[in-house]
Write a protein that holds these residues in place. Structure first.
Motif, PDB file in Angstrom:
ATOM      1  N   TRP A   5      74.851  28.570  43.753  1.00 53.34           N
ATOM      2  CA  TRP A   5      73.512  28.220  43.265  1.00 53.34           C
ATOM      3  C   TRP A   5      72.732  27.464  44.331  1.00 53.34           C
ATOM      4  O   TRP A   5      71.530  27.671  44.493  1.00 53.34           O
ATOM      5  CB  TRP A   5      73.624  27.386  41.995  1.00 53.34           C
ATOM      6  CG  TRP A   5      73.638  28.203  40.749  1.00 53.34           C
ATOM      7  CD1 TRP A   5      73.568  29.552  40.642  1.00 53.34           C
ATOM      8  CD2 TRP A   5      73.718  27.696  39.412  1.00 53.34           C
ATOM      9  NE1 TRP A   5      73.609  29.934  39.321  1.00 53.34           N
ATOM     10  CE2 TRP A   5      73.707  28.822  38.555  1.00 53.34           C
ATOM     11  CE3 TRP A   5      73.826  26.427  38.864  1.00 53.34           C
ATOM     12  CZ2 TRP A   5      73.761  28.702  37.167  1.00 53.34           C
ATOM     13  CZ3 TRP A   5      73.890  26.300  37.484  1.00 53.34           C
ATOM     14  CH2 TRP A   5      73.864  27.420  36.637  1.00 53.34           C
ATOM     15  N   ALA A   6      73.391  26.558  45.057  1.00 62.95           N
ATOM     16  CA  ALA A   6      72.702  25.790  46.092  1.00 62.95           C
ATOM     17  C   ALA A   6      72.118  26.714  47.165  1.00 62.95           C
ATOM     18  O   ALA A   6      70.982  26.527  47.613  1.00 62.95           O
ATOM     19  CB  ALA A   6      73.660  24.781  46.730  1.00 62.95           C
ATOM     20  N   ASP A   7      72.884  27.731  47.574  1.00 58.63           N
ATOM     21  CA  ASP A   7      72.386  28.686  48.555  1.00 58.63           C
ATOM     22  C   ASP A   7      71.194  29.469  47.998  1.00 58.63           C
ATOM     23  O   ASP A   7      70.225  29.752  48.713  1.00 58.63           O
ATOM     24  CB  ASP A   7      73.491  29.659  48.971  1.00 58.63           C
ATOM     25  CG  ASP A   7      74.606  28.975  49.758  1.00 58.63           C
ATOM     26  OD1 ASP A   7      74.399  27.834  50.219  1.00 58.63           O
ATOM     27  OD2 ASP A   7      75.687  29.586  49.892  1.00 58.63           O
TER      28      ASP A   7
ATOM     29  N   ARG B 176      75.452  21.669  51.370  1.00 58.19           N
ATOM     30  CA  ARG B 176      75.277  22.984  51.980  1.00 58.19           C
ATOM     31  C   ARG B 176      74.069  23.060  52.914  1.00 58.19           C
ATOM     32  O   ARG B 176      74.085  23.785  53.896  1.00 58.19           O
ATOM     33  CB  ARG B 176      75.121  24.035  50.881  1.00 58.19           C
ATOM     34  CG  ARG B 176      76.328  24.186  49.977  1.00 58.19           C
ATOM     35  CD  ARG B 176      77.433  24.940  50.618  1.00 58.19           C
ATOM     36  NE  ARG B 176      77.103  26.343  50.800  1.00 58.19           N
ATOM     37  CZ  ARG B 176      77.935  27.241  51.333  1.00 58.19           C
ATOM     38  NH1 ARG B 176      79.129  26.859  51.755  1.00 58.19           N
ATOM     39  NH2 ARG B 176      77.576  28.499  51.468  1.00 58.19           N
TER      40      ARG B 176
ATOM     41  N   ALA C   1      75.488  19.428  45.671  1.00 56.86           N
ATOM     42  CA  ALA C   1      75.960  20.643  46.336  1.00 56.86           C
ATOM     43  C   ALA C   1      74.924  21.122  47.351  1.00 56.86           C
ATOM     44  O   ALA C   1      75.279  21.564  48.451  1.00 56.86           O
ATOM     45  CB  ALA C   1      76.238  21.734  45.310  1.00 56.86           C
ATOM     46  N   PHE C   2      73.654  21.024  47.005  1.00 52.57           N
ATOM     47  CA  PHE C   2      72.590  21.410  47.936  1.00 52.57           C
ATOM     48  C   PHE C   2      72.618  20.507  49.172  1.00 52.57           C
ATOM     49  O   PHE C   2      72.476  20.978  50.305  1.00 52.57           O
ATOM     50  CB  PHE C   2      71.231  21.324  47.250  1.00 52.57           C
ATOM     51  CG  PHE C   2      70.093  21.827  48.086  1.00 52.57           C
ATOM     52  CD1 PHE C   2      69.682  23.148  48.007  1.00 52.57           C
ATOM     53  CD2 PHE C   2      69.418  20.984  48.960  1.00 52.57           C
ATOM     54  CE1 PHE C   2      68.638  23.619  48.793  1.00 52.57           C
ATOM     55  CE2 PHE C   2      68.381  21.438  49.750  1.00 52.57           C
ATOM     56  CZ  PHE C   2      67.982  22.768  49.665  1.00 52.57           C
TER      57      PHE C   2
ATOM     58  N   LEU D  65      74.295  19.789  41.107  1.00 49.75           N
ATOM     59  CA  LEU D  65      73.760  20.850  41.951  1.00 49.75           C
ATOM     60  C   LEU D  65      72.993  20.266  43.139  1.00 49.75           C
ATOM     61  O   LEU D  65      73.054  20.810  44.254  1.00 49.75           O
ATOM     62  CB  LEU D  65      72.871  21.765  41.119  1.00 49.75           C
ATOM     63  CG  LEU D  65      72.254  22.973  41.810  1.00 49.75           C
ATOM     64  CD1 LEU D  65      73.302  23.791  42.561  1.00 49.75           C
ATOM     65  CD2 LEU D  65      71.520  23.843  40.797  1.00 49.75           C
ATOM     66  N   ALA D  66      72.276  19.169  42.919  1.00 49.72           N
ATOM     67  CA  ALA D  66      71.568  18.510  44.026  1.00 49.72           C
ATOM     68  C   ALA D  66      72.553  18.040  45.090  1.00 49.72           C
ATOM     69  O   ALA D  66      72.279  18.141  46.302  1.00 49.72           O
ATOM     70  CB  ALA D  66      70.747  17.334  43.498  1.00 49.72           C
TER      71      ALA D  66
ATOM     72  N   GLU E  79      77.954  25.809  44.737  1.00 46.25           N
ATOM     73  CA  GLU E  79      77.550  26.123  46.110  1.00 46.25           C
ATOM     74  C   GLU E  79      76.760  27.430  46.160  1.00 46.25           C
ATOM     75  O   GLU E  79      75.809  27.566  46.933  1.00 46.25           O
ATOM     76  CB  GLU E  79      78.773  26.199  47.015  1.00 46.25           C
ATOM     77  CG  GLU E  79      79.285  24.864  47.516  1.00 46.25           C
ATOM     78  CD  GLU E  79      79.857  23.965  46.413  1.00 46.25           C
ATOM     79  OE1 GLU E  79      80.296  24.495  45.378  1.00 46.25           O
ATOM     80  OE2 GLU E  79      79.869  22.741  46.605  1.00 46.25           O
TER      81      GLU E  79
END
Length: 255
Positions: free
Chosen positions: A64-66, A98, A94-95, A91-92, A62
């Protein structure tokens, strides 16, 4: 995240591509060379990988997503198709959780929406502790990490390329990423709530995130297409770039 190494190529629909563990954005050479047509491809080296500085703070996808949202801001991009292979897929998701308002489409390749089983969690911590103790990622090469990433018919040239990408990782990045992936939650509810076009891609011989994982994600997504690429393993973007690019191009057209 604006201090990260970033490959920014082409013009058109923004496509943020997130790399697999423990590689870097160099794995997307066949997507950065114009093969995707009218797309602006943004491929960062995640913190601690390739030419990017080591990550800071508590390991969290999260976080990294921010930071990726900040990267898009710096690039002048409001919404983008976001996707990745393996860790990049985690990560995608999580993006998407978020920053759903920044998402124009979703690409999930050779990844899974479920959390890790206990054995996988233990192995992640083993690797994280070992690379930090040795201050080296040599362990990943000694254990022939590339064997689990590639299909059975991979060429010596491709194996050497993957080993070089692995060797460019930093110990802090490897450990941080392993612990961030271990801490991730199940993402099926996130996928079920999305209302953007999505594409799920998987290699026929992917042993780390098999076809069944891809089918489960495709079923959870309201608007998804599934592509199974014959004869390849976990790194479909590298192993079968023409088939991978065809699936991505189809997604871009739908977006």
């Amino acid at each position: 995240m604006t201090d990260l190494a970033l490959r920014d190529r082409g013009a058109g629909t923004p496509l943020l591509l997130l790399h697999a563990f423990p590689l870097n954005a160099g794995m997307y050479r066949a997507q950065l060379d114009g093969a995707l047509g009218t797309a602006r491809v943004l491929a960062p080296d995640l913190p601690g990988f390739g030419d990017s500085p080591a990550p800071v703070g508590e390991p969290s996808l999260e976080r990294w997503a921010d930071q990726l949202a900040g990267l898009l801001d710096a690039a002048g991009v409001r919404t983008a198709v976001v996707g990745g292979v393996s860790m990049g897929g985690y990560l995608a998701m999580a993006f998407a959780r978020r920053h759903p308002d920044r998402l124009a489409g979703l690409l999930l390749a050779d990844t899974k929406a479920s959390a890790d089983a206990p054995a996988a969690l233990a192995n992640r911590e083993r690797i994280a502790a070992a690379v930090l103790a040795r201050d080296s990622v040599a362990l990943l090469l000694e254990e022939k990490t590339e064997d689990s990433l590639l299909g059975p018919d991979s060429t010596g040239e491709l194996i050497a390329e993957v080993r070089a990408l692995i060797g460019a990782a930093g110990p802090a990045g490897v450990a941080w990423a392993q612990r961030a992936m271990a801490a991730r939650t199940d993402s099926f509810a996130t996928l079920e709530g999305l209302r953007v076009p999505a594409t799920v891609v998987v290699g026929e011989y992917d042993a780390l995130t098999p076809v069944a994982d891809a089918e489960a994600m495709a079923m959870a997504l309201p608007d998804a297409e599934l592509t199974v690429i014959p004869g390849v393993g976990h790194l479909s973007a590298l192993e079968a770039p023409a088939a991978f690019n065809a699936a991505v191009t189809a997604l871009l057209r739908r977006v």
